[in-house]
Design an enzyme around this catalytic site. Structure first.
Site, PDB file in Angstrom:
ATOM      1  N   HIS A  58      -1.225   3.490   9.343  1.00  8.21           N
ATOM      2  CA  HIS A  58      -0.507   4.284   8.851  1.00  8.21           C
ATOM      3  C   HIS A  58      -0.634   5.733   9.339  1.00  8.21           C
ATOM      4  O   HIS A  58       0.459   6.852   8.559  1.00  8.21           O
ATOM      5  CB  HIS A  58      -1.098   3.773   6.985  1.00  8.21           C
ATOM      6  CG  HIS A  58       1.225   4.641   6.604  1.00  8.21           C
ATOM      7  ND1 HIS A  58       1.312   4.873   5.715  1.00  8.21           N
ATOM      8  CD2 HIS A  58       0.261   5.341   5.646  1.00  8.21           C
ATOM      9  CE1 HIS A  58       2.456   5.320   5.388  1.00  8.21           C
ATOM     10  NE2 HIS A  58       1.103   5.899   4.467  1.00  8.21           N
ATOM     11  N   HIS A 104       8.665   5.114   2.307  1.00  3.98           N
ATOM     12  CA  HIS A 104       7.571   4.411   0.720  1.00  3.98           C
ATOM     13  C   HIS A 104       7.384   3.225   1.326  1.00  3.98           C
ATOM     14  O   HIS A 104       8.532   3.218   0.013  1.00  3.98           O
ATOM     15  CB  HIS A 104       6.866   5.474  -0.281  1.00  3.98           C
ATOM     16  CG  HIS A 104       5.785   6.134  -0.479  1.00  3.98           C
ATOM     17  ND1 HIS A 104       6.135   6.015  -2.171  1.00  3.98           N
ATOM     18  CD2 HIS A 104       5.474   6.506   0.332  1.00  3.98           C
ATOM     19  CE1 HIS A 104       4.969   6.157  -1.845  1.00  3.98           C
ATOM     20  NE2 HIS A 104       4.325   6.248  -0.603  1.00  3.98           N
ATOM     21  N   ASN A 105       8.082   2.640   2.211  1.00  2.16           N
ATOM     22  CA  ASN A 105       8.840   1.213   2.067  1.00  2.16           C
ATOM     23  C   ASN A 105       7.918   0.507   1.516  1.00  2.16           C
ATOM     24  O   ASN A 105       8.062  -0.290   0.234  1.00  2.16           O
ATOM     25  CB  ASN A 105       8.767   0.786   3.391  1.00  2.16           C
ATOM     26  CG  ASN A 105       9.407   1.926   4.362  1.00  2.16           C
ATOM     27  OD1 ASN A 105      10.185   2.595   4.099  1.00  2.16           O
ATOM     28  ND2 ASN A 105       9.635   1.774   5.365  1.00  2.16           N
TER      29      ASN A 105
END
Length: 749
Positions: A58, A104-105
Site C-alpha cells: 500500500h 479505501h477498499n
C-alpha cells in the site's frame, strides 16, 4: 550482527520473535533480512512496525512501480505530477487545479460506513495539504451481485459514509459511477476523488528543510484506531475479515472542516516549510516521507503527541491511522503564529520534534529510545519487484450476425434501463449534497461530466470518473485505453478541454502472474491513450490484493479495475452542455456504428452471455471526433451532447429523452446490420449531439472526414420513445423501470 555506531533502542526483539512478527506484519523472509542488514542489529518493535508499513504494498508500490514509470506524466500545463500528495495542473488566470483519487477498499468491506467516510476524509486532506480549497468530490464504486446477501448492507453503508462525510464537511459530491458484478462480492471497491483550487504560486509541498526547524502535529488526537491499516490493505481477505474491524479508522467530518479552515488560514502566512497529511501509516509515513524527500533527519518526542487514549506506546502512536491529522515543518520562531490559529479553530497543536542533520528518524518515549533508523535505505532499499506476468488470452471478435435476439429491441430497452449497471443512480446521488457552495453547474444525471464553476470567474472545471472492468478483464490493454478515452470523451461532451487524469489501479494478487499481466497490459493501454489524447497522468493510487480466498487453491479476484478520474476546463461555464435536447431539435450521431456486441451489457443482460473481445478503441479517431464535437459545442452548433457507451445507442437516446422529459422519434435501423447489434452494440468514439441545424452539422463532420448521420428528433408532445418500425414505449414506463431498481432493492435497508 555487527554493532551499529548509533545509539541502540532499549528493547530489541530477539530474532525468532522478530522474524515471526515480521511475517505477521506482512514482510517476506528476505525483506526481513534486508531490515537486519540496514539496521546492523535486530529491530525494536517500533522499528519493525515502521519497516512493515513503509514496505507494505500500500505504501511502497513494490509490485507496481516498475510499470507506473511507463505512464506519461508531463505536459506544459502540468505543475506537479506523481510524487506529491496530489497532482497539480495550470488552469489559467494564475490558478491551479489539484486533484487525486485513492482507494479505501478493504476498510469499506469490513466497516462500510467508516471505511467510505474516512476514504473521503483522506483524499480531501491530500488536496488541501497542498494549499487548495476543495471544490468537489467524486467517487468510483463497485459492488457485488445485486442479489448477494451482503451487497445491500455494503452499498447502504458506503453511500451513507460518503454522503455523511462529504455533506458535513461542506464539499459537494458532484459525480461518480457505480457498477455491480459477482466478482466484487467479497471485495467491493471504494475509490474517492477530490478536486481543489489554489493559486499556482502558493502550492505547498512535503519535502522537509531547515536543520533544527520545529516539527508540528496539528488536528485531532491520536487513538488506537487504524493500527496496521496499510498492512491490512496489502493482503487478500480471508474468512476472518470481519475480525479486522480495529484496523478501520473512525472519521469526524466536523473536525476535518475545522482542519481545512485552519490549514488554509495558516497558508496565508509565511510560516510553513513543508506539510503532509497523516494518511496510510499515519505518523510513520508522514514523518519518514517528509524527512526523506528533504534529505534530512527527524527526531520525534512521542510524549508530546496528543493522545486520546491512556497508555499508548510509541509503536501504537507511530502506526495509528487516526483521522484528521497533519504534520508540518515550520520556520523557526513561528510556532506561536500557527498555534494561535489552530487553537482558535479548537484543534490540537503540539511541537513534537525537530529536523536534524543525521539522515535518520529517531523516536523517544518516556526518555527511552524506541527507534533509530537511517532514512535513505528505508526508501532506497525498499523492495521493488518485477513480478512474472502472463498475458490475458485474447477472445475472438463476436459476429453479431450469429447472435440471436431473444427479447426484441424495445423490450430489451426496458430491461436494460432497469438493470443494475444502467438503472438510475438517483437513490445514491440524492444522499449527496451536490450543490453546497453554489458553484455546481451540472449535477449528477444532467451531463456526462460534472461542471463546477470557479468562484468570481466564468471558467469552470469538468470532471468525471470512468472504467469498464468487463472490457479490461477481456482485454486489459484495450480496456485500459478505453477507460482513459471514456473520461476524455465525457469531459469533451460538455464542451470542456480534457487536461489530465488521476488513476486508481484496483487489481487482485500481484503474486499471481495472470494478475500482474493484467496490470502491465492495462498500463500499456492507458499510456497509449494518454499520449494520443495529450492527457497525462498527474497522480494516482494502486490497490492490489483485492482478492478473497474462498480456499487457498481457489482465490476469487475482482475484475481488473483501473478507475480513471479526468479533469478539464471550459472557459465559459454558460457554454457547457448537458444531455437533455430541446423540443424540435434533431439528434446527430457522430462516429461509426458497426454493432460490436462483445462484452456488451446487452449480451450479458439479454442474451445471458459474457464473452467476446471488447469493442476496439481507435485512439486517433477518438481524438478527431472529440476535437470536432468540442469545437462545435463551443461554436453553439450543439446544444446537448451525450457520449454513447454502456448499453449502446438506444440506451443513450433513452437517457437523453428521460433527462429532457421529451419524446423521441427515432430513424429506422440501417440496412445490413442486425437491429439489436446496431442499437445495443458498444462501439467506441461516438457522440449523440442535439442540434438546431442537423444538415450543417453533418456537412461539417463530413468535411472533417468524420462519420455523421441524423438519428432522431426530439418531439415534445409525444411523451414516448418511438423507434421506426417498432412499437412506441412511453417515457413514464421507461422512467418507472429506470428509477425503480435501487429504491426497491434498498427499501428495507
Amino acid at each position: 550482527m555487527p554493532n551499529s555506531p548509533f545509539e541502540t533502542p532499549a528493547a530489541l526483539l530477539e530474532e525468532p520473535k522478530a522474524r515471526q512478527l515480521a511475517k505477521e506484519f506482512g514482510l517476506k523472509g528476505d525483506e526481513f533480512d534486508r531490515v537486519l542488514t540496514i539496521l546492523g542489529r535486530n529491530p525494536s518493535l517500533t522499528e519493525l512496525g515502521i519497516f512493515s508499513v513503509m514496505w507494505s504494498e500500500h505504501c511502497s508500490y513494490k509490485s507496481s512501480r516498475v510499470w507506473l514509470r511507463e505512464l506519461p506524466t508531463k505536459a506544459p500545463w502540468v505543475i506537479h505530477g506523481p510524487g506529491e500528495n496530489a497532482g497539480v495542473i495550470d488552469i489559467g488566470d494564475g490558478l491551479a487545479a489539484i486533484f487525486k483519487m485513492e482507494s479505501h477498499n478493504h476498510p469499506s468491506f469490513i466497516e462500510p460506513y467508516q471505511g467510505a467516510a474516512t476514504g473521503v476524509g483522506g483524499i480531501l486532506r491530500d488536496v488541501f495539504t497542498m494549499g487548495a480549497r476543495p471544490i468537489a468530490n467524486l467517487n468510483a464504486l463497485r459492488f457485488g451481485d445485486i442479489n448477494h446477501p451482503r451487497t445491500k448492507q455494503i452499498l447502504d453503508g458506503v453511500v451513507r459514509g460518503i454522503g455523511g462525510y462529504g455533506n458535513c464537511v461542506g464539499v459537494p459530491t458532484v459525480g461518480g459511477e457505480v457498477n455491480f458484478h459477482p466478482a466484487y462480492n467479497g471485495n467491493p471497491l471504494v475509490n474517492a476523488m477530490t478536486v481543489g483550487i489554489a493559486k499556482k504560486d502558493r502550492i505547498f509541498l512535503s519535502a522537509a528543510a531547515g536543520i533544527g526547524n520545529p516539527v508540528v502535529y496539528v488536528g485531532s488526537k491520536t487513538g488506537r484506531d487504524g493500527i496496521h491499516g496499510a498492512t491490512m490493505a496489502s493482503a487478500e481477505f480471508s474468512e476472518d475479515a470481519e475480525e479486522k474491524r480495529p484496523t478501520v479508522q473512525i472519521g469526524d467530518p466536523f473536525a476535518e472542516k475545522l482542519l481545512i479552515e485552519a490549514c488554509l488560514e495558516l497558508m496565508e502566512t509565511d510560516t510553513i516549510v513543508a506539510i503532509q497529511d497523516m494518511g496510510a501509516a499515519g505518523l510513520t509515513s508522514s514523518s519518514v516521507e517528509m524527512a526523506g524527500k528533504g534529505g534530512v533527519g527527524i527526531e520525534l518526542n512521542m510524549d508530546a503527541v496528543p493522545q486520546r487514549e491512556e497508555g499508548m506506546t510509541a509503536y501504537e502512536m507511530m502506526l495509528s491511522e487516526s483521522q484528521e491529522r497533519m504534520l508540518m515543518v515550520l520556520k523557526p520562531g513561528q510556532e506561536h503564529v500557527a498555534e494561535g490559529i489552530f487553537r482558535k479553530w479548537e484543534l490540537d497543536f503540539a511541537v513534537i520534534g525537530h529536523l536534524t542533520d543525521t539522515g535518520r528518524i529517531t523516536l523517544r518515549h518516556k526518555g527511552i529510545l524506541e527507534a533509530d533508523i537511517p532514512l535513505a535505505p528505508l526508501e532506497s532499499e525498499a523492495p521493488l519487484y518485477r513480478r512474472p506476468t502472463v498475458e490475458t488470452p485474447k477472445q475472438p471478435v463476436l459476429d453479431a450476425a450469429t447472435v440471436e435476439d431473444p427479447a426484441g429491441v424495445i423490450p430489451a430497452l426496458k430491461t436494460l434501463l432497469a438493470s443494475p449497471d444502467l438503472c438510475s443512480r438517483r437513490w445514491i446521488w440524492d444522499q449527496y449534497d451536490s450543490t453546497v457552495n453554489g458553484q455546481t453547474v451540472r449535477r449528477p444525471g444532467q451531463a456526462d461530466a460534472a461542471i463546477v464553476k470557479l468562484e468570481d470567474s466564468p471558467r469552470a472545471l469538468a470532471m468525471t470518473t470512468d472504467v469498464t472492468p468487463r472490457y479490461v478483464a477481456a482485454d486489459p490493454e484495450m480496456g485500459g485505453a478505453q477507460a482513459v478515452a471514456e473520461t476524455w470523451r465525457n469531459i469533451t461532451a460538455t464542451g470542456a478541454k480534457p487536461l489530465a487524469i488521476t488513476d486508481n489501479m484496483n487489481f487482485g494478487n500481484p503474486e499471481r502472474p495472470e494478475i500482474m499481466g493484467q496490470f502491465a497490459a492495462a498500463i500499456r493501454g492507458m499510456k497509449a491513450a494518454c499520449e494520443t489524447l495529450d492527457y497525462p497522468v498527474v497522480s494516482g493510487n494502486v490497490s492490489l490484493y483485492n482478492e478473497t480466498r474462498g480456499n487457498v487453491d481457489n482465490p476469487v479476484s475482482i475484475l481488473p479495475t483501473p478507475a480513471i478520474g479526468g479533469v478539464g476546463v471550459i472557459e465559459d461555464a454558460r457554454k457547457a452542455t448537458g444531455i437533455a435536447p430541446l423540443p424540435g431539435q434533431e439528434i446527430v450521431l457522430i462516429g461509426e456504428t458497426q454493432g460490436h456486441l462483445g462484452q456488451s451489457l446487452w449480451l450479458r443482460e439479454i442474451a445471458g452471455r459474457e464473452e467476446g473481445a471488447p469493442p476496439p478503441v481507435d485512439l486517433a479517431a477518438e481524438r478527431r471526433h472529440g476535437d470536432f464535437v468540442r469545437e462545435r459545442i463551443l461554436a453553439g452548433a450543439i446544444s446537448a451532447c451525450h457520449d454513447c457507451a454502456d448499453g449502446g445507442l438506444l440506451v443513450a437516446l433513452a437517457e437523453m429523452a428521460l433527462a429532457a422529459n421529451l419524446g423521441l422519434n427515432i430513424d429506422p435501423t440501417p440496412a445490413g446490420i442486425p437491429a439489436h447489434a446496431f442499437w445495443y452494440g458498444e462501439d467506441q468514439g461516438r457522440y449523440l449531439c442535439a442540434t438546431p441545424d442537423a444538415p450543417a452539422l453533418i456537412a461539417a463532420a463530413k468535411e472533417a472526414g468524420i462519420p455523421a448521420r441524423k438519428i432522431a428528433r426530439a418531439a415534445g408532445t409525444t411523451g414516448a420513445l418511438a423507434l421506426h418500425g417498432h412499437p412506441a414505449i412511453s417515457l413514464d414506463e421507461l422512467r418507472e423501470a429506470h428509477e425503480g431498481t435501487l429504491p426497491a432493492l434498498m427499501a428495507d435497508a
